[in-house]
Design an enzyme around this catalytic site. Structure first.
Site, PDB file in Angstrom:
ATOM      1  CB  CYS A 134      -6.842 138.673 -22.560  1.00 16.01           C
ATOM      2  SG  CYS A 134      -5.191 139.274 -22.232  1.00 16.01           S
TER       3      CYS A 134
ATOM      4  CB  CYS B  60      -4.538 135.941 -26.426  1.00 14.98           C
ATOM      5  SG  CYS B  60      -5.299 137.405 -25.731  1.00 14.98           S
TER       6      CYS B  60
ATOM      7  CB  CYS C 296      -5.070 135.292 -22.786  1.00 14.82           C
ATOM      8  SG  CYS C 296      -3.413 136.023 -22.868  1.00 14.82           S
TER       9      CYS C 296
ATOM     10  CB  CYS D 169      -3.472 140.671 -24.887  1.00 17.78           C
ATOM     11  SG  CYS D 169      -2.270 139.388 -24.552  1.00 17.78           S
TER      12      CYS D 169
HETATM   13 ZN    ZN Z   1      -3.867 137.962 -23.802  1.00 22.78          ZN
END
Ligand code: ZN
Length: 359
Positions: free
Chosen positions: A45, A79, A49, A76
């Site tokens: 991330c 994000c 995030c 991810c």
């Molecule tokens: Zn994330």
């Protein structure tokens, strides 16, 4: 070392890391500086995030997205750490639409533009205005006018130039000429005849300051070593206006402006009488989006307003700004980080930046 003390060591090491603080705060300013992966989920991330924070012992830091992926982590979905930041994607999207508008024979409708980038017309309108300071329609008009100015120099005949720039009937053009050519209203061209301008001179931490206001809003905030020189400059700019000084009600407003110039973080909630060409207005609007403590380069501003090659014109628009700090042209630097020019003295630009860099 047994298993639990190993976990403990890892957790303590993570907590000791300043990146952990940025991560806990979901600090968007840290985005791009590092990435973190979560051992238990296998994803990585950005620091900002919104995902639920993982336990420190399960987290590892990575300098780049590529490094996280090489370690076996997936981006991810929330994000999108493998994509450029949202602001950058939006700027690129608006820049793409600007090119599209410029190449279209007739100004495309909002619906056509929205469909092109798969956004709702309402959302696109807001995004476009936030990025350029203009609506898509106003941008198309400004582009047509720019094209006309170029063609007027190229062609001998006004009619040829008009048709070349996409104006059907010349009567419509003449009706809009002032606005389209970015000329100031006639009254302004005449040197502010019949206008009343209130002004006050004072001292602030940066030297002498002049604040002036027309019936439309603040029209000058200037800084200098010599208060009289600032006043002469105001008279030169508005030779026919009635300049009114020393008004008690106005002094209070001046105190607010001085407070703002000394601490821009407090914000200035006063109307501005901004006079300039469509291009200058776009640049000034973009400058107002740079918060205190941040800076941008001339070329970043040029890219942001959808005119990436107009770096020199952006610098000229910054130099033409007459509202110090309220339109924060001091936050624009050269590509190499050197301060570039400043209408009110480069030392003042350095001083303003140094003050804003302090937390
Ligand atoms: Zn994330």
């Amino acid at each position: 070392m047994n298993m639990s003390s190993k976990t403990e060591t890892r957790a303590l090491a993570a907590l000791d890391d300043p990146r952990w603080t940025a991560l806990r705060a979901r600090d968007a300013a840290a985005d791009g500086q590092f990435f973190y992966s979560v051992r238990t989920t296998g994803v990585y991330c950005k620091p900002s995030c919104a995902a639920r924070p993982a336990r420190p012992e399960n987290i590892a830091f990575h300098a780049t997205a590529a490094e996280a992926e090489a370690a076996g982590f997936r981006p991810c979905r929330r994000c999108k750490p493998d994509q450029p930041p949202l602001a950058q994607r939006q700027a690129a999207l608006v820049a793409e639409l600007c090119r599209f508008i410029e190449q279209a024979p007739n100004p495309p409708s909002l619906d056509v533009l929205a469909e092109r980038v798969a956004l709702s017309p309402h959302h696109l309108h807001r995004l476009f205005k936030a990025q350029t300071g203009l609506t898509p329609k106003a941008y198309a008009d400004a582009h047509k006018a720019r094209r006309l100015r170029e063609l007027l120099q190229e062609y001998g005949s006004v009619t040829d130039a008009l048709y070349g720039a996409g104006y059907g009937a010349s009567s419509r053009f003449y009706a809009q000429a002032d606005a389209l050519l970015g000329m100031a209203p006639r009254r302004y061209r005449d040197g502010g005849a019949a206008a009343e301008i209130r002004f006050a001179l004072g001292q602030c931490a940066l030297g002498a300051i002049l604040v002036a206001q027309s019936e439309r809003g603040l029209c000058a905030i200037s800084l200098g070593d010599d208060a009289e020189a600032l006043l002469r400059e105001l008279q030169d700019r508005f030779p026919k206006a009635r300049l009114i000084g020393g008004d008690a009600g106005f002094e209070q407003l001046v105190a607010r402006v001085v407070g703002f110039v000394e601490a821009p973080g407090v914000g200035l909630d006063l109307p501005l009488d901004v006079r300039g060409t469509a291009f200058q207005q776009r640049v000034w609007q973009a400058l107002r989006e740079i918060p205190p403590g941040r800076t941008a380069s001339y070329s970043e501003i040029a890219a942001l307003i959808g005119a990436p090659r107009a770096v020199r014109a952006v610098a000229s628009a910054c130099a033409a700004n007459t509202l110090a700090v309220a339109i924060p042209c001091h936050r624009v630097l050269r590509q190499d980080g050197s301060p570039g020019g400043y209408r009110w003295g480069v030392e003042r630009k350095r001083e303003l930046l140094a003050r804003e860099a302090k937390p």
